[in-house]
Design a protein around this motif. Structure first.
Motif, short mmCIF file in Angstrom:
data_model
loop_
_atom_site.label_atom_id
_atom_site.label_comp_id
_atom_site.label_asym_id
_atom_site.label_seq_id
_atom_site.Cartn_x
_atom_site.Cartn_y
_atom_site.Cartn_z
N UNK A 66 22.95 28.62 71.35
CA UNK A 66 24.12 27.98 71.93
C UNK A 66 25.01 27.31 70.87
N UNK A 67 24.79 27.64 69.60
CA UNK A 67 25.60 27.07 68.53
C UNK A 67 26.36 28.21 67.87
N UNK A 68 27.69 28.12 67.94
CA UNK A 68 28.53 29.15 67.35
C UNK A 68 29.58 28.47 66.50
N UNK A 69 30.00 29.12 65.46
CA UNK A 69 30.98 28.55 64.54
C UNK A 69 32.40 28.99 64.86
N UNK A 70 33.34 28.45 64.11
CA UNK A 70 34.74 28.84 64.25
C UNK A 70 34.88 30.31 63.95
#
Length: 187
Positions: free
Chosen positions: A170-174
């Motif tokens: 559930x962690x995504x970057x720009x």
């Protein structure tokens, strides 16, 4: 009738609830705390199951919302959790209730908007437990449950949205691009 309850003690009273029993058919241990009685969840009897009367809650798929109030005696430093038979899984897990050792009767409330209650949770509709693998938090403290009250609100949530992605975590970057699927169910 939109209210069901189980008043636990020396003379159990049920309305809208077909059955309340201890896990593994353990003997019910009724204890008195703070001038009231309740069922003891302990190392020997870790959980209790509830089954609703079929004419109250059964095989829901119409957007019915349910609120569950659990009266418990706030003693020791334990915890408990509510599990229920839900639309997406037969083992839906609620928030963990931490017992704060105030030595008073307290009530916690849960809102369930995805309940199915078809008897798929170990053959039952709902479970209150002090030891569940899903919590990763095991307690050795006892908890006393005095009363369980359930309110139903028919078709309070007539549309249900399920949002999924094939990406793990559930962690995504720009600048990350995700394919997200949205499914709507109109009850």
């Amino acid at each position: 009738n939109n209210i069901a309850f189980a008043d636990l003690g020396s003379q159990d009273k049920y309305t809208g609830i077909a059955n309340v029993k201890m896990e593994n058919d353990a003997a019910v241990n009724v204890v008195e705390r703070g001038n009231s009685r309740g069922w003891l969840l302990s190392a020997n009897a870790k959980a209790m199951y509830l089954d609703f009367a079929d004419d109250f809650l059964s095989n829901l798929d119409d957007g019915t919302e349910v609120s569950v109030d659990i009266e418990y005696f706030d003693q020791d430093d334990g915890h408990f959790v509510l599990l229920y038979d839900g639309l997406d899984s037969e083992r839906e897990l609620s928030d963990l209730v931490i017992v704060e050792n105030t030595n008073r009767w307290k009530t916690c409330s849960f809102t369930i908007d995805d309940g199915y209650f078809g008897g798929r949770l170990d053959g039952h509709d709902m479970k209150i437990s002090i030891k569940e693998a899903e919590t990763d938090n095991i307690t050795s403290a006892d908890v006393v449950i005095g009363k369980i009250t359930v309110h139903k609100y028919p078709q309070k949530n007539p549309v249900r949205a399920v949002i999924t992605t094939e990406e793990p975590g559930n962690v995504f970057g720009n600048n990350d691009e995700l394919k997200i699927k949205v499914a709507y169910h109109n009850f």
